[in-house]
Design a protein around this motif. Structure first.
Motif, PDB file in Angstrom:
ATOM      1  N   ALA A  37      -9.233  47.734  64.699  1.00 43.29           N
ATOM      2  CA  ALA A  37      -9.936  47.988  63.446  1.00 43.29           C
ATOM      3  C   ALA A  37     -11.363  47.504  63.585  1.00 43.29           C
ATOM      4  O   ALA A  37     -11.623  46.503  64.265  1.00 43.29           O
ATOM      5  CB  ALA A  37      -9.245  47.299  62.270  1.00 43.29           C
ATOM      6  N   ALA A  38     -12.277  48.220  62.954  1.00 42.46           N
ATOM      7  CA  ALA A  38     -13.680  47.816  62.955  1.00 42.46           C
ATOM      8  C   ALA A  38     -13.908  46.789  61.862  1.00 42.46           C
ATOM      9  O   ALA A  38     -13.377  46.904  60.749  1.00 42.46           O
ATOM     10  CB  ALA A  38     -14.576  49.029  62.738  1.00 42.46           C
ATOM     11  N   LEU A  39     -14.717  45.793  62.180  1.00 45.33           N
ATOM     12  CA  LEU A  39     -15.031  44.734  61.228  1.00 45.33           C
ATOM     13  C   LEU A  39     -16.440  44.984  60.708  1.00 45.33           C
ATOM     14  O   LEU A  39     -17.423  44.795  61.419  1.00 45.33           O
ATOM     15  CB  LEU A  39     -14.931  43.379  61.918  1.00 45.33           C
ATOM     16  CG  LEU A  39     -14.795  42.131  61.035  1.00 45.33           C
ATOM     17  CD1 LEU A  39     -13.557  42.224  60.147  1.00 45.33           C
ATOM     18  CD2 LEU A  39     -14.716  40.892  61.900  1.00 45.33           C
ATOM     19  N   GLY A  40     -16.556  45.437  59.462  1.00 45.40           N
ATOM     20  CA  GLY A  40     -17.870  45.759  58.893  1.00 45.40           C
ATOM     21  C   GLY A  40     -17.768  46.997  58.031  1.00 45.40           C
ATOM     22  O   GLY A  40     -16.904  47.853  58.246  1.00 45.40           O
ATOM     23  N   GLY A  41     -18.686  47.125  57.067  1.00 48.26           N
ATOM     24  CA  GLY A  41     -18.586  48.252  56.148  1.00 48.26           C
ATOM     25  C   GLY A  41     -19.673  49.292  56.285  1.00 48.26           C
ATOM     26  O   GLY A  41     -19.808  50.172  55.431  1.00 48.26           O
ATOM     27  N   GLY A  42     -20.456  49.229  57.366  1.00 44.68           N
ATOM     28  CA  GLY A  42     -21.563  50.162  57.521  1.00 44.68           C
ATOM     29  C   GLY A  42     -21.152  51.493  58.123  1.00 44.68           C
ATOM     30  O   GLY A  42     -19.990  51.742  58.444  1.00 44.68           O
ATOM     31  N   LEU A  84      -9.793  43.329  66.781  1.00 46.06           N
ATOM     32  CA  LEU A  84     -10.593  43.329  65.556  1.00 46.06           C
ATOM     33  C   LEU A  84     -12.020  43.002  65.955  1.00 46.06           C
ATOM     34  O   LEU A  84     -12.295  41.899  66.439  1.00 46.06           O
ATOM     35  CB  LEU A  84     -10.051  42.289  64.570  1.00 46.06           C
ATOM     36  CG  LEU A  84     -10.778  42.141  63.232  1.00 46.06           C
ATOM     37  CD1 LEU A  84     -10.648  43.415  62.413  1.00 46.06           C
ATOM     38  CD2 LEU A  84     -10.221  40.950  62.454  1.00 46.06           C
ATOM     39  N   GLY A  85     -12.936  43.961  65.796  1.00 46.91           N
ATOM     40  CA  GLY A  85     -14.278  43.713  66.302  1.00 46.91           C
ATOM     41  C   GLY A  85     -15.364  44.504  65.604  1.00 46.91           C
ATOM     42  O   GLY A  85     -15.102  45.485  64.890  1.00 46.91           O
ATOM     43  N   GLU A  86     -16.597  44.068  65.824  1.00 45.22           N
ATOM     44  CA  GLU A  86     -17.753  44.787  65.309  1.00 45.22           C
ATOM     45  C   GLU A  86     -18.012  46.033  66.148  1.00 45.22           C
ATOM     46  O   GLU A  86     -17.621  46.099  67.327  1.00 45.22           O
ATOM     47  CB  GLU A  86     -18.971  43.865  65.316  1.00 45.22           C
ATOM     48  CG  GLU A  86     -18.836  42.676  64.368  1.00 45.22           C
ATOM     49  CD  GLU A  86     -19.988  41.683  64.493  1.00 45.22           C
ATOM     50  OE1 GLU A  86     -20.629  41.673  65.568  1.00 45.22           O
ATOM     51  OE2 GLU A  86     -20.225  40.922  63.526  1.00 45.22           O
ATOM     52  N   PRO A  87     -18.672  47.050  65.582  1.00 46.04           N
ATOM     53  CA  PRO A  87     -18.909  48.301  66.310  1.00 46.04           C
ATOM     54  C   PRO A  87     -19.602  48.112  67.658  1.00 46.04           C
ATOM     55  O   PRO A  87     -19.304  48.836  68.614  1.00 46.04           O
ATOM     56  CB  PRO A  87     -19.791  49.095  65.342  1.00 46.04           C
ATOM     57  CG  PRO A  87     -19.428  48.575  63.991  1.00 46.04           C
ATOM     58  CD  PRO A  87     -19.132  47.119  64.191  1.00 46.04           C
ATOM     59  N   GLY A 136     -14.218  56.197  63.571  1.00 50.01           N
ATOM     60  CA  GLY A 136     -13.064  57.036  63.285  1.00 50.01           C
ATOM     61  C   GLY A 136     -11.748  56.295  63.145  1.00 50.01           C
ATOM     62  O   GLY A 136     -10.680  56.908  63.189  1.00 50.01           O
ATOM     63  N   GLY A 137     -11.801  55.003  62.979  1.00 43.24           N
ATOM     64  CA  GLY A 137     -10.576  54.224  62.828  1.00 43.24           C
ATOM     65  C   GLY A 137     -10.602  53.403  61.560  1.00 43.24           C
ATOM     66  O   GLY A 137     -11.514  53.535  60.732  1.00 43.24           O
ATOM     67  N   PRO A 138      -9.623  52.551  61.366  1.00 38.03           N
ATOM     68  CA  PRO A 138      -9.598  51.707  60.169  1.00 38.03           C
ATOM     69  C   PRO A 138     -10.778  50.741  60.129  1.00 38.03           C
ATOM     70  O   PRO A 138     -11.248  50.276  61.173  1.00 38.03           O
ATOM     71  CB  PRO A 138      -8.264  50.953  60.291  1.00 38.03           C
ATOM     72  CG  PRO A 138      -7.901  51.039  61.734  1.00 38.03           C
ATOM     73  CD  PRO A 138      -8.471  52.313  62.249  1.00 38.03           C
ATOM     74  N   MET A 183      -2.124  42.530  60.322  1.00 37.89           N
ATOM     75  CA  MET A 183      -0.711  42.575  60.675  1.00 37.89           C
ATOM     76  C   MET A 183      -0.072  43.881  60.239  1.00 37.89           C
ATOM     77  O   MET A 183       0.777  44.441  60.939  1.00 37.89           O
ATOM     78  CB  MET A 183       0.022  41.377  60.071  1.00 37.89           C
ATOM     79  CG  MET A 183      -0.458  40.043  60.623  1.00 37.89           C
ATOM     80  SD  MET A 183       0.420  38.617  59.966  1.00 37.89           S
ATOM     81  CE  MET A 183       1.986  38.789  60.807  1.00 37.89           C
ATOM     82  N   ASP A 184      -0.498  44.407  59.093  1.00 42.82           N
ATOM     83  CA  ASP A 184       0.017  45.697  58.645  1.00 42.82           C
ATOM     84  C   ASP A 184      -0.412  46.807  59.601  1.00 42.82           C
ATOM     85  O   ASP A 184       0.390  47.669  59.984  1.00 42.82           O
ATOM     86  CB  ASP A 184      -0.479  46.013  57.230  1.00 42.82           C
ATOM     87  CG  ASP A 184       0.190  45.135  56.183  1.00 42.82           C
ATOM     88  OD1 ASP A 184      -0.368  45.021  55.072  1.00 42.82           O
ATOM     89  OD2 ASP A 184       1.264  44.589  56.475  1.00 42.82           O
ATOM     90  N   LEU A 185      -1.678  46.782  60.000  1.00 46.73           N
ATOM     91  CA  LEU A 185      -2.186  47.813  60.911  1.00 46.73           C
ATOM     92  C   LEU A 185      -1.535  47.720  62.286  1.00 46.73           C
ATOM     93  O   LEU A 185      -1.322  48.723  62.957  1.00 46.73           O
ATOM     94  CB  LEU A 185      -3.711  47.693  61.043  1.00 46.73           C
ATOM     95  CG  LEU A 185      -4.525  48.075  59.808  1.00 46.73           C
ATOM     96  CD1 LEU A 185      -5.997  47.696  60.001  1.00 46.73           C
ATOM     97  CD2 LEU A 185      -4.405  49.569  59.533  1.00 46.73           C
TER      98      LEU A 185
END
Length: 393
Positions: A77-82, A56-59, A89-91, A107-109
């Motif tokens: 998964a990327a952490l951030g909404g920009g 789980l990380g920033e771009p 290209g991922g969650p 946990m779901d991912l």
């Protein structure tokens, strides 16, 4: 059997600290373990050496990792909404949301199958380190009793003693144990290093090197005559050894006992362990030394320190009914207590240390708190598993 290993990679350390605190103390404390990084270089190095269950990380962190060899083979998964997050290209998960919702989404991912007790199912045994920042807290007594109780409850346990001077020799020698088919730990270390040099995994079963020890209801290596092999072990050797045991398929839990000194073996054990039982003594000097050690690591190695806190359970040993000394840090909060047994001061036989009904009661309560019971074990004992693998009879 272990919990979900998450790698968190964000630049803001003020985001990391509460995340780790919640992961350690919140409702998911028994389901996740988090290792955090605020520097891209450190994150990339760790990803080259370790394989977590989820990233789980920033771009800024994910981009170079995804472009590297092996990048993207672990769920992330990327952490951030920009736009940078979406472009990967991922969650994408929003960072500033309730942490329980964020961890639930992770946990779901990750596809972590939730069993009735909520633990994360994996092919590896859970690694539990028994640690103390100062000597004399009763690490080995606790580790041996924990091994015996878990083994007696139906789990397949491996007791790994990595102390330079082994204080558990009495419990792993004599008629209570059986010699492994080969040269024990020294032979295994040689085979592991040789296999690594050839780019391979060690193909021999654990039963080739270890034996079942009836006194502690666990498998273990025979005690070493000299500590030469241990003194030559570096961090990579230690992690390689623990990974081999945890992946052997012959145990559910690995209990690791090592020195209090900060050498390469002990650092590797704390880094590799899924959970850490951090023992405390209700003693002024012990508390001060523990607080000093924690403050030093917090300043010099903050990421590693907060990761260690995130998977630690503080346990007061030799507890007399109340704490006589003030806890020196707010994050040093005992979660379990092991009773003081006055008669142990006058022992003439060491094996009595494994027979106190009061201490066994406390150890069983600790097992319950850790979520470790017979329902998590495979069918059959560690003895049967090792015999089936073609080892000693």
């Amino acid at each position: 059997m272990r919990n979900l290993q998450i790698m968190l990679a964000v630049e803001d350390e003020q985001y990391i600290e509460p995340f780790l605190l919640y992961a350690r103390t919140g409702e998911f404390a028994k389901q996740v373990s988090v290792r955090a990084f605020s520097k891209i270089e450190a994150f990339l190095t760790a990803m080259g050496e370790d394989r977590p269950d989820f990233v789980l990380g920033e771009p800024a962190f994910l981009t170079p990792w995804l472009e590297s060899e092996g990048g993207g083979r672990i769920p992330w998964a990327a952490l951030g909404g920009g736009e940078e997050s979406i472009a990967l290209g991922g969650p994408v998960l929003l960072p500033f949301q309730p942490l329980n919702l964020l961890l639930m989404a992770v946990m779901d991912l990750a596809g972590a199958a939730q069993t009735s007790n909520g633990s994360f199912v994996s092919g590896k045994a859970e690694v539990i380190a028994v640690h103390s920042a100062a000597p004399g807290a009763g690490k080995t007594t606790t580790a041996l009793n924990l091994s015996k109780q878990l083994g007696g409850r139906g789990l397949r346990v491996f007791y790994l003693n990595l102390e330079t001077v082994d204080s558990s020799i009495t419990f792993r020698s004599g008629s209570g144990g059986q010699q492994g088919a080969e040269g024990g730990l020294p032979e295994l270390l040689y085979d592991l290093r040789a296999a690594k040099e050839n780019g391979e995994a060690c193909q021999f079963p654990l039963s080739r090197y270890a034996s079942f020890q009836e006194k502690i209801k666990a498998a273990s290596f025979s005690p070493l005559d000299r500590p030469d092999e241990l003194l030559q072990m570096n961090e990579a050797d230690t992690v390689l050894l623990i990974d081999y045991i945890a992946s052997s398929g012959m145990c559910d839990v690995v209990i690791v006992d090592t020195d209090t000194e900060s050498h390469e073996r002990s650092r590797a054990v704390l880094s590799r362990a899924d959970r850490v039982l951090w023992l405390l003594a209700d003693d002024l000097l012990h508390m001060r030394k523990t607080a000093g050690w924690m403050s030093y690591r917090e300043v010099r190695q903050p990421n590693d320190f907060y990761t260690l806190l995130g998977k630690s359970l503080f346990v007061v040993n030799r507890y007399g009914g109340r704490l006589e000394n003030t806890l020196p840090r707010p994050d040093l909060r005992p979660a379990a207590f092991l009773s003081y047994i006055p008669s142990w001061k006058y022992l003439s036989r060491e094996d009595v240390l494994l027979g106190s009904p009061i201490f066994q009661r406390d150890i069983l309560a600790l097992c319950e708190q850790l979520g470790l019971d017979e329902s998590k074990g495979q069918k059959g004992s560690v003895r049967q598993s090792m015999q089936a693998a073609g080892g000693w009879q």
